[in-house]
Each structure stands twice: as C-alpha cells, then as structure tokens.
Design a protein around this motif. Structure first.
Motif, PDB file in Angstrom:
ATOM      1  N   GLU A   1       4.090  -4.582 -11.294  1.00 52.49           N
ATOM      2  CA  GLU A   1       4.306  -4.765  -9.862  1.00 52.49           C
ATOM      3  C   GLU A   1       3.627  -3.643  -9.069  1.00 52.49           C
ATOM      4  N   TYR A   2       3.791  -2.422  -9.526  1.00 56.07           N
ATOM      5  CA  TYR A   2       3.177  -1.284  -8.838  1.00 56.07           C
ATOM      6  C   TYR A   2       1.648  -1.401  -8.867  1.00 56.07           C
ATOM      7  N   SER A   3       1.084  -1.782 -10.006  1.00 59.15           N
ATOM      8  CA  SER A   3      -0.371  -1.902 -10.125  1.00 59.15           C
ATOM      9  C   SER A   3      -0.917  -2.938  -9.160  1.00 59.15           C
ATOM     10  N   GLY A   4      -0.190  -4.053  -9.007  1.00 61.79           N
ATOM     11  CA  GLY A   4      -0.623  -5.071  -8.057  1.00 61.79           C
ATOM     12  C   GLY A   4      -0.600  -4.567  -6.629  1.00 61.79           C
ATOM     13  N   LEU A   5       0.451  -3.830  -6.266  1.00 62.37           N
ATOM     14  CA  LEU A   5       0.541  -3.278  -4.915  1.00 62.37           C
ATOM     15  C   LEU A   5      -0.559  -2.255  -4.668  1.00 62.37           C
ATOM     16  N   LEU A   6      -0.828  -1.423  -5.661  1.00 66.38           N
ATOM     17  CA  LEU A   6      -1.873  -0.401  -5.511  1.00 66.38           C
ATOM     18  C   LEU A   6      -3.240  -1.062  -5.393  1.00 66.38           C
ATOM     19  N   GLY A   7      -3.456  -2.135  -6.149  1.00 65.83           N
ATOM     20  CA  GLY A   7      -4.723  -2.854  -6.048  1.00 65.83           C
ATOM     21  C   GLY A   7      -4.940  -3.435  -4.678  1.00 65.83           C
ATOM     22  N   ASP A   8      -3.874  -3.938  -4.057  1.00 67.86           N
ATOM     23  CA  ASP A   8      -3.994  -4.491  -2.708  1.00 67.86           C
ATOM     24  C   ASP A   8      -4.291  -3.424  -1.676  1.00 67.86           C
TER      25      ASP A   8
END
Length: 615
Positions: A564-571
C-alpha cells in the motif's frame, strides 16, 4: 514542443479506445509478442502530416466504419517560446485581415485583437478516418482556427521509426550509399561533409579521392569530438578509407598498436550508441524539422542482457534532446530508475488494452505478461542487497525509485536487486548461491537496528567473513519503516488503507476508510511528533489498527502495508517536491546502500558502457 498523450481507437489490434501517456523523455511499451505493441508504436507515425490512415489500418471489427475509424487524438504541449511564436503569427495574420476589411467591418476585428493570455499551452490534433488529414481542434479563440494549422505545419515534431539492426555495417559500396538499409554509413557521410546522394565518384580510388577521404576523415573526427559523446575521448581518430571498391570506416585507437579497429567489433555499448547516433543524424538530414520524436521497435532484440543494459543508457542519453518511445518484451529493457515511464500492453476483449502501472506489486503484472520469473532476474543483478523480511525489499525498491526519479540521488537501479532471505539458514544459502563463481557481484546484507537484527548478524558472522560480503546496519532500534520518505504523510494512510481492506474482507461494521484514516493519522502524530526521528514505527503499525477498531486483528501483514505504501509513493512521483525533512533519513540510507554494494551512478554506467567516453 512535446507530445503528452495519444488516444487511439479502431486501429489494427486496438478496437476500443486506449490512452497512452507519453513521457517527456522516454516512454516504454511493454508486452508479450502479438499483443499490439508495434501497432501502438506505429500509430504515432500518423502525427506526421503526410501519414494518413490506410484501409489496412482499420480494425477488423470496425469494417464499414472507415469514416470514423481509425481515430488518433494527439495532445501536444507548447513551451513559452513556442506560444510567443504562435502569438506573433496570430497577431500578424490578424493585422493583415484588418487591413483588408471594409471600413464598416474593421471595428469588430480591431476589438478582437489577439492577446497572449489566449494562446493555449495545449494543442489537440485529431486524425479520424481512412485517408483523412490531420486536423487541429478549434480552440476557444476562433481567430486561431486559421493560424493554428499553419503554425503546426511549420513546427510539428517529425516522428521517425528506427527498426533494430542485428549488426553494425561499417563499409558500403556505391549502390548502397543512399538505401534505407545503410543509414549508419549515411550518417557517417553526412557528418564528414559528404552528401550520400553525390558521393558516387568517391568510390573510385585514385590520388584525388584518397585526399578527399582524408580531409573528410578529419572533419568526421572533429565533428564527433565536438558534438558527440562517444567521440569526446580525443585519442580516438576516425578514418574513411577505400577497400576493394567500398568505403570503409575505421578507428585508430592508441590502445591497439597493430591495426585499425572496425566499429562493428567494438563493445555493445559503443556500437549501439554509435549506430543510433549516426542513423538519427541521417534521418535529421533527410527530413527538415525543428524537433523529432524517435520510435524504436524492440531495440534490444539482438543483444544479450548486458548489451540491453548498455542500450538503456544509450536511449537515456538520446532523450536529453528528443522524446523517445520504444517497445520491448524483455525484462532487461525495463528501466527501474523511472517506473512511471512504462505501460503494459496486452490483448483483452476490446483488443489491445493498456495498464499504466505495470510496476505496481513489484512489476508482477509485467513479469507475468512477459512470461518470465523474477528470481531468474536476481541472478543477473551485479549489486544485490539481502534483507530480513519480504516487506524490506518492497520498501527499498519503492524508496530508491522515488529518490532516483525525483533526482535526489544518482544511482542506476537496473543492476540492483533487493531480496529477502527469511531466517539465517536461508540467508546463508543465498549468500553462497550468489558468491559462487561470481567475482563481479557486489553483495551486502541489511540488518535492522533492533536486537533481532543484531542477533541475526551474529549468527551470520562466519558466513559474512568467509564470503567477504558487506554489511549495513540501520541506526539503533530502527527498522526500514523508520527511514521511509514522506513517512508522516503516506505511512499512516497506507496502514489505514490496508486495515480497511482487512475489515472489509471480514465484513466488519464501522471500519470504513473515512473513519479509519483520521484516527490512525492522529495516533501517528501523537506517537511520533517528529516523523524524521521515528523509532519502532513497524511495532506501532502492528497494533494501531486494533486500537482504532478492536475487531481488527493485531499484527497485519507487513508486506500488505508495504505494498500500500509503495503504491502511494509511486503516485507521488508526479506531485510536488517533498521537503528536506521528509526525505532526509531515506536519502542518507540510500547513499549508504549505494556505498555498501557499490551501486554506480547512471552517468558512470554510461561511461563504462562506452556511451560517453567511447571506451
């Protein structure tokens, strides 16, 4: 002028509409064979004025709809200088119209005098239907309707497709000088001041043509030293010489005393960059345009993994002056430094479809579509960091990609792999696997700063000393979660989102995302008033969901939160720049990891590949 987006429908394998976002530098179209990559790539050629859709371009399911399909919509951005040029042209044509107006009509035109603020920064071009011209959509300023087509005709980028070559051809005969199959030598001729169209007499060897080739060789060397990265090492001299009815390109390299060197026998990094540079130069000479968009169809097709890595550096270098788009079905042509540049194409019920985030879930969608296994790719990585848990490798990849893409650190992630090892016996076996017969692999271990990490390091100490691998210890009592960028902003949201999913899956009442996020954010800020100096964030994350809603379980999956964190950071890659405090610990850790396993910078990798120095 930059192409920002393509909307395509009814074109070859694309039945329904798909949107392709075009990066300002390099765009990568991933996908297995026969899933429409080449079709999408070639559709970009229809941005050229003369490239109308042909009957064969119509999607089979759109038969009888030739007036509406194929359809391509191109979104183009203008910079300030280009807007000024458009404004000047608009004003000039407006004044000319005023001068031709009857006195009774002139007043309305004078009142509609152009203003710079009305000049758009985005232009939309549409090509719709077989044999139809490219049209520019009307803007809110109707007076631009006449000016805009003329401006775009003069300033539109030229799109050129470059197909892969199996080997560099460094000698040609007269009949080959102007054929499309010999654009490398055409580029050499142009650079040396020899128009290929009038080069015929030079293929007859005599004293005069020998002298002309000698002078052309001097011009060639000077031009490459001055303008081209590969030629900046002045030790290399380039020579055009007669050879059995052909003209051959040779290199005088002081490192080789007994013979001239053939360019086709240099390293893959050198030959790829040399070939592409000369082919692109030949295209520029043959087509007058202010700027170009380069398309490459499977450019690494004939290269082994190391050569494909070199080619990545070549394409990155070329993108500094022009946009590039390339297709690939190779895992080694994925540029992990810039994940958001990639789009995955695959066939669905509506023909070719696009996934704009193939890097989510650690590139799983891309890897599955390419028919590859991730563990195999780890064995090719020359810089490997062994972590304790699965979540650590997820966090590290996301963190490093974020820092690289936002230009906070210059490291090349294409040769980097972070892999978890589970318990100490598994770590021991992994170290032995990666070090056997692998003198060029740089291996390091990352240990948490808590007692568990210290005990793990003690257990592995004999293996570490025997294998000679490097070690990086996190600061006291911290884990990887404590060092993440944008920790206070994104981590509570990641924890909340994952806990919400757990609650939803269990059908729990009162576990809506709207109710969880504020409570978890409040808990984080109370527990960690300074997000740049946290300790034991991972422990907090394991309990906070249960404290907010006691129906939620304790100890949720660390990997789930990490994803979840990786997806948010990617955005957030395309968002506003973070503050120094938000990335300070992450940046320090990234620098230490770079040093621990000797990860090169992108620039130094370009040098070692021959992209800059010619070595």
């Amino acid at each position: 002028m930059r192409l920002l987006q393509l909307q395509l429908s009814g074109y070859r394998s694309v039945r329904d509409e798909i949107t392709i976002h075009i990066d300002r530098n390099v765009t990568v179209l991933l996908g297995a064979n026969d899933h429409g990559k080449t079709n999408v790539l070639e559709s970009l050629l229809h941005l050229n004025h003369e490239a109308t859709f042909q009957p064969d371009d119509l999607n089979w399911d759109r038969e009888g709809q030739e007036a509406a399909f194929p359809r391509a919509e191109f979104v183009i951005s203008l910079n300030t200088d280009e807007r000024k040029t458009l404004f000047e042209l608009w004003t000039e044509e407006h004044l000319a119209s005023v001068a031709q107006e009857e006195p009774s009509q002139g007043k309305s035109l004078k009142q509609a005098r152009p203003v710079f603020s009305s000049v758009p920064d985005l232009i939309v071009g549409v090509r719709q239907g077989v044999s139809r011209a490219l049209e520019w959509q009307p803007t809110k300023e109707q007076l631009l309707d006449k000016t805009l087509p003329k401006f775009m005709t003069d300033h539109l980028p030229r799109v050129e497709l470059i197909n892969p070559v199996e080997r560099l051809v460094d000698s040609i005969e007269e009949s080959q000088a102007t054929t499309d199959q010999n654009e490398f030598m055409q580029g050499i001729f142009y650079t040396a001041g020899i128009p290929p169209q009038t080069s015929g007499r030079l293929f007859v060897q005599n004293d005069r043509t020998d002298m002309e080739l000698t002078r052309a060789s001097e011009r060639l060397s000077e031009a490459l030293h001055r303008e081209w990265g590969q030629g900046r090492d002045a030790r290399l001299r380039f020579r055009l010489a007669h050879s059995e009815g052909k003209i051959q390109l040779q290199i005088h390299d002081p490192a080789v005393e007994s013979t001239f060197v053939r360019p086709s026998r240099r390293s893959s990094g050198f030959t790829q960059f040399f070939n592409l540079s000369m082919v692109l130069h030949a295209r520029k000479m043959k087509h007058s345009a202010e700027s170009f968009i380069w398309l490459f169809d499977e450019p690494g097709l004939y290269l082994h993994p190391t050569g494909q890595h070199d080619l990545l550096q070549t394409l990155e270098s070329l993108s500094r002056t022009a946009q590039s788009v390339y297709t690939t079905h190779s895992l080694f042509m994925i540029n992990r430094n810039f994940p958001s540049r990639h789009q995955l194409l695959r066939k669905g019920n509506g023909g070719t479809e696009s996934d704009t985030k193939p890097f989510a879930s650690r590139w799983r969608a891309a890897i599955e579509s390419l028919g590859l296994a991730l563990p195999g790719s780890i064995l090719f990585a020359p810089h490997v960091l062994i972590t304790e848990g699965d979540s650590d490798s997820i966090y590290l990849n996301a963190m490093l990609q974020f820092l690289v893409e936002n230009q906070f650190i210059d490291i090349d992630l294409n040769g980097f792999a972070a892999i978890s090892s589970g318990d100490s016996p598994q770590a021991r076996a992994l170290i032995e696997l990666l070090t056997i017969g692998s003198g060029k692999t740089h291996i390091g271990l990352l240990f948490d700063g808590d007692e568990g990490g210290k005990e793990r390091e003690r257990q592995l100490k004999p293996t570490i000393e025997n294998a000679g691998v490097s070690v990086k210890r996190l600061s006291n009592n911290t884990a990887i979660e404590d060092h993440l960028p944008l920790l206070g902003d994104l981590f509570p949201q990641a924890v909340a989102t994952y806990n919400h999913k757990l609650g939803r899956d269990k059908g729990l009442e009162g576990s809506t995302l709207e109710s969880i996020i504020p409570a978890i954010r409040q808990s984080f800020s109370g527990e960690f008033p300074d997000p740049a100096q946290t300790v034991n964030v991972a422990q907090w994350a394991s309990e906070v969901g249960h404290s907010v809603n006691n129906s939620l379980p304790r100890n949720p999956s660390k990997s789930g939160i990490a994803r979840e964190y990786s997806g948010l950071l990617g955005d957030r890659r395309v968002g506003s720049k973070p503050t120094k405090e938000q990335i300070q610990r992450a940046l320090q850790l990234a620098r230490e990891i770079k040093k621990t396993i000797s990860i090169p910078s992108q620039i130094s990798n370009m040098e070692s590949a021959g992209v800059i120095t010619g070595e």
